[in-house]
Scaffold this motif. Sequence first.
Motif, PDB file in Angstrom:
ATOM      1  N   GLN A   1     -27.153  15.217 -55.352  1.00  0.00           N
ATOM      2  CA  GLN A   1     -28.354  14.043 -55.444  1.00  0.00           C
ATOM      3  C   GLN A   1     -28.952  14.487 -56.896  1.00  0.00           C
ATOM      4  O   GLN A   1     -29.397  13.603 -57.381  1.00  0.00           O
TER       5      GLN A   1
ATOM      6  N   THR B   1     -32.229   8.909 -55.564  1.00  0.00           N
ATOM      7  CA  THR B   1     -33.353   8.805 -54.741  1.00  0.00           C
ATOM      8  C   THR B   1     -33.106   9.269 -53.267  1.00  0.00           C
ATOM      9  O   THR B   1     -31.899   9.398 -52.767  1.00  0.00           O
ATOM     10  N   GLU B   2     -34.096   9.638 -52.506  1.00  0.00           N
ATOM     11  CA  GLU B   2     -34.123   9.799 -51.121  1.00  0.00           C
ATOM     12  C   GLU B   2     -33.262   8.779 -50.353  1.00  0.00           C
ATOM     13  O   GLU B   2     -32.479   9.072 -49.648  1.00  0.00           O
ATOM     14  N   LYS B   3     -33.565   7.547 -50.738  1.00  0.00           N
ATOM     15  CA  LYS B   3     -33.208   6.533 -50.095  1.00  0.00           C
ATOM     16  C   LYS B   3     -31.634   6.526 -50.332  1.00  0.00           C
ATOM     17  O   LYS B   3     -30.926   5.979 -49.624  1.00  0.00           O
ATOM     18  N   GLU B   4     -31.342   6.610 -51.646  1.00  0.00           N
ATOM     19  CA  GLU B   4     -29.789   6.478 -52.064  1.00  0.00           C
ATOM     20  C   GLU B   4     -29.047   7.375 -51.242  1.00  0.00           C
ATOM     21  O   GLU B   4     -28.025   7.351 -50.969  1.00  0.00           O
ATOM     22  N   LYS B   5     -29.730   8.932 -51.242  1.00  0.00           N
ATOM     23  CA  LYS B   5     -28.899   9.807 -50.516  1.00  0.00           C
ATOM     24  C   LYS B   5     -28.590   9.307 -49.068  1.00  0.00           C
ATOM     25  O   LYS B   5     -27.586   9.578 -48.489  1.00  0.00           O
ATOM     26  N   ALA B   6     -29.841   8.763 -48.597  1.00  0.00           N
ATOM     27  CA  ALA B   6     -29.526   8.419 -46.936  1.00  0.00           C
ATOM     28  C   ALA B   6     -28.379   7.473 -46.949  1.00  0.00           C
ATOM     29  O   ALA B   6     -27.661   7.650 -45.851  1.00  0.00           O
ATOM     30  N   GLN B   7     -28.426   6.439 -47.900  1.00  0.00           N
ATOM     31  CA  GLN B   7     -27.405   5.430 -47.937  1.00  0.00           C
ATOM     32  C   GLN B   7     -25.979   5.812 -48.014  1.00  0.00           C
ATOM     33  O   GLN B   7     -24.945   5.940 -47.171  1.00  0.00           O
TER      34      GLN B   7
ATOM     35  N   SER C   1     -24.775   7.912 -44.980  1.00  0.00           N
ATOM     36  CA  SER C   1     -24.497   7.240 -43.775  1.00  0.00           C
ATOM     37  C   SER C   1     -23.028   6.471 -43.565  1.00  0.00           C
ATOM     38  O   SER C   1     -22.827   5.863 -42.705  1.00  0.00           O
TER      39      SER C   1
ATOM     40  N   TRP D   1     -20.414   3.165 -51.109  1.00  0.00           N
ATOM     41  CA  TRP D   1     -21.824   3.017 -51.821  1.00  0.00           C
ATOM     42  C   TRP D   1     -21.751   2.649 -53.170  1.00  0.00           C
ATOM     43  O   TRP D   1     -21.097   3.115 -54.001  1.00  0.00           O
TER      44      TRP D   1
ATOM     45  N   SER E   1     -29.061  -0.501 -54.808  1.00  0.00           N
ATOM     46  CA  SER E   1     -28.067   0.164 -54.428  1.00  0.00           C
ATOM     47  C   SER E   1     -27.836  -0.277 -52.820  1.00  0.00           C
ATOM     48  O   SER E   1     -28.788  -0.574 -52.030  1.00  0.00           O
TER      49      SER E   1
END
Length: 150
Positions: A58, A64-70, A73, A88, A96
Amino acid sequence: MLSLLKTVRKFFGEAIVVTQEVDDIIQSPIVKESIINNSDCKVLLDQRKYMNKFDDIQNMLGLTEKEKAQILSINMNNDPRRLYKEVWIGLGGTHSAVYATEVSLEEYLAYTTEETEKMEVMKLARELGGNVELAIKRIAAERREQHKYY
């Protein structure tokens, strides 16, 4: 590598780097900086095997944290009745999302790396005089009849 990437960009081109192992890129500081600093578009597949070191990935990719979560998942809740995998795509930090990539049953059977499925196709192809295309079509039709796949 850096010179190549800069030259390609100067002529409005796109250089594409594909690897199955993130370590292929991050092991060399020169390659890592050249690729990451010159990449607006990033495409990542399932990263679960890197879950324990994803914080480093990361940071390296500037996610970003949002991108990491995406990304983490990906393929976590796929519908088992459909033949798709998720991917992704991040575009320069502005957009993203996770997308499903789905192929026809015939395409799936042609490119699967699942050993039992490959063996099923090749066994039928031998029975059909080596005709792999016909074997794939027959197996796909049979599976559709059985409603295993849509």
